[in-house]
Enzyme design. Sequence first.
Site, PDB file in Angstrom:
ATOM      1  CG  PHE A 161      -7.809  -2.160  -5.517  1.00 46.91           C
ATOM      2  CD1 PHE A 161      -7.026  -2.431  -6.633  1.00 46.91           C
ATOM      3  CD2 PHE A 161      -8.375  -0.904  -5.397  1.00 46.91           C
ATOM      4  CE1 PHE A 161      -6.808  -1.474  -7.608  1.00 46.91           C
ATOM      5  CE2 PHE A 161      -8.169   0.072  -6.377  1.00 46.91           C
ATOM      6  CZ  PHE A 161      -7.382  -0.224  -7.491  1.00 46.91           C
ATOM      7  CE  LYS A 215      -7.330  -7.629 -15.391  1.00 52.41           C
ATOM      8  NZ  LYS A 215      -7.843  -6.791 -14.283  1.00 52.41           N
ATOM      9  CG  ASN A 266     -11.481  -6.559 -14.539  1.00 56.55           C
ATOM     10  OD1 ASN A 266     -10.465  -7.248 -14.550  1.00 56.55           O
ATOM     11  ND2 ASN A 266     -11.440  -5.239 -14.563  1.00 56.55           N
ATOM     12  CE1 TYR A 304      -3.371  -3.748 -13.382  1.00 57.37           C
ATOM     13  CE2 TYR A 304      -2.578  -5.923 -12.769  1.00 57.37           C
ATOM     14  CZ  TYR A 304      -3.443  -5.110 -13.500  1.00 57.37           C
ATOM     15  OH  TYR A 304      -4.379  -5.669 -14.336  1.00 57.37           O
ATOM     16  CB  THR A 339     -13.201  -1.073 -14.386  1.00 54.01           C
ATOM     17  OG1 THR A 339     -12.534  -0.098 -15.189  1.00 54.01           O
ATOM     18  CG2 THR A 339     -12.182  -1.825 -13.557  1.00 54.01           C
ATOM     19  NE  ARG A 385      -9.750   2.714 -21.174  1.00 51.37           N
ATOM     20  CZ  ARG A 385      -9.371   2.217 -20.000  1.00 51.37           C
ATOM     21  NH1 ARG A 385      -8.372   1.357 -19.944  1.00 51.37           N
ATOM     22  NH2 ARG A 385      -9.993   2.566 -18.898  1.00 51.37           N
ATOM     23  CD  GLU A 409      -0.565  -1.025 -19.097  1.00 50.02           C
ATOM     24  OE1 GLU A 409      -1.049  -0.585 -18.049  1.00 50.02           O
ATOM     25  OE2 GLU A 409      -1.256  -1.368 -20.074  1.00 50.02           O
ATOM     26  CG  HIS A 445      -4.845  -4.517 -18.087  1.00 48.75           C
ATOM     27  ND1 HIS A 445      -5.085  -3.516 -17.163  1.00 48.75           N
ATOM     28  CD2 HIS A 445      -3.813  -4.079 -18.854  1.00 48.75           C
ATOM     29  CE1 HIS A 445      -4.220  -2.531 -17.363  1.00 48.75           C
ATOM     30  NE2 HIS A 445      -3.434  -2.861 -18.383  1.00 48.75           N
TER      31      HIS A 445
HETATM   32  P1  CMP Z   1      -7.459  -3.264 -14.725  1.00 45.20           P
HETATM   33  O1  CMP Z   1      -7.978  -2.654 -15.973  1.00 45.20           O
HETATM   34  O2  CMP Z   1      -6.577  -4.450 -14.881  1.00 45.20           O
HETATM   35  O3  CMP Z   1      -6.680  -2.149 -13.893  1.00 45.20           O
HETATM   36  C1  CMP Z   1      -6.514  -2.223 -12.499  1.00 45.20           C
HETATM   37  C2  CMP Z   1      -7.389  -3.277 -11.888  1.00 45.20           C
HETATM   38  O4  CMP Z   1      -7.638  -3.133 -10.523  1.00 45.20           O
HETATM   39  C3  CMP Z   1      -8.770  -3.205 -12.517  1.00 45.20           C
HETATM   40  O5  CMP Z   1      -8.711  -3.692 -13.828  1.00 45.20           O
HETATM   41  C4  CMP Z   1      -9.594  -4.020 -11.558  1.00 45.20           C
HETATM   42  O6  CMP Z   1      -9.581  -5.404 -11.862  1.00 45.20           O
HETATM   43  C5  CMP Z   1      -8.857  -3.806 -10.255  1.00 45.20           C
HETATM   44  N1  CMP Z   1      -9.628  -2.975  -9.342  1.00 45.20           N
HETATM   45  C6  CMP Z   1     -10.000  -1.700  -9.504  1.00 45.20           C
HETATM   46  N2  CMP Z   1     -10.693  -1.283  -8.436  1.00 45.20           N
HETATM   47  C7  CMP Z   1     -10.761  -2.324  -7.579  1.00 45.20           C
HETATM   48  C8  CMP Z   1     -11.342  -2.522  -6.308  1.00 45.20           C
HETATM   49  N3  CMP Z   1     -12.006  -1.540  -5.692  1.00 45.20           N
HETATM   50  N4  CMP Z   1     -11.210  -3.726  -5.730  1.00 45.20           N
HETATM   51  C9  CMP Z   1     -10.536  -4.723  -6.342  1.00 45.20           C
HETATM   52  N5  CMP Z   1      -9.949  -4.590  -7.573  1.00 45.20           N
HETATM   53  C10 CMP Z   1     -10.071  -3.412  -8.166  1.00 45.20           C
END
Ligand code: CMP
Length: 137
Positions: free
Chosen positions: A57, A9, A112, A49, A91, A85, A126, A115
């Site tokens: 979010f 990311k 984070n 997404y 996450t 994973r 994807e 992905h």
């Molecule tokens: P990812 O695995 O990329 O899939 C969806 C993303 O949404 C997840 O990682 C997080 O980075 C993001 N995400 C999930 N929950 C929240 C939240 N409550 N606030 C902000 N970002 C979120």
Amino acid sequence: MEKTFAIIKPNAFADGNSGKILSRIYEEGFTVVGLKKLYLSQVEAEGFYYVHKDRPFFGELTEFMSSGPCIVMVLEAENAILKWRDLMGATNPAEAAEGTLRREFGASLGENATHGSDAPETASFEIGYFFSGLELL
Ligand code: CMP
């Protein structure tokens, strides 16, 4: 063998951690079948997404994912989806286990670092969103 889809990311790319993350990917025995650097537009991030489009979010997520370059990849291994994973960790980096990528390189739940696809159907969508068959030979 199974394929999964992965992203380094924008925060991890901007922090200069792409090389370290790729090293871990190779050390863990994945084959990198496809890899490219992209600078997503917000519309492209929204398309990727779309399953989260009704979440509160969604705006924050797609704004962040289009805030700078990222690296998109197709990784292959036995049980690649679960294996990737496991390597990423939870996450939320604050809940991710020691030694996982999100624990080491993640800044927050949104930023984070990586992905990964969560199931075969999502991996298929994807991978197809970013790569053509010719790019995965
Ligand atoms: P990812 O695995 O990329 O899939 C969806 C993303 O949404 C997840 O990682 C997080 O980075 C993001 N995400 C999930 N929950 C929240 C939240 N409550 N606030 C902000 N970002 C979120």
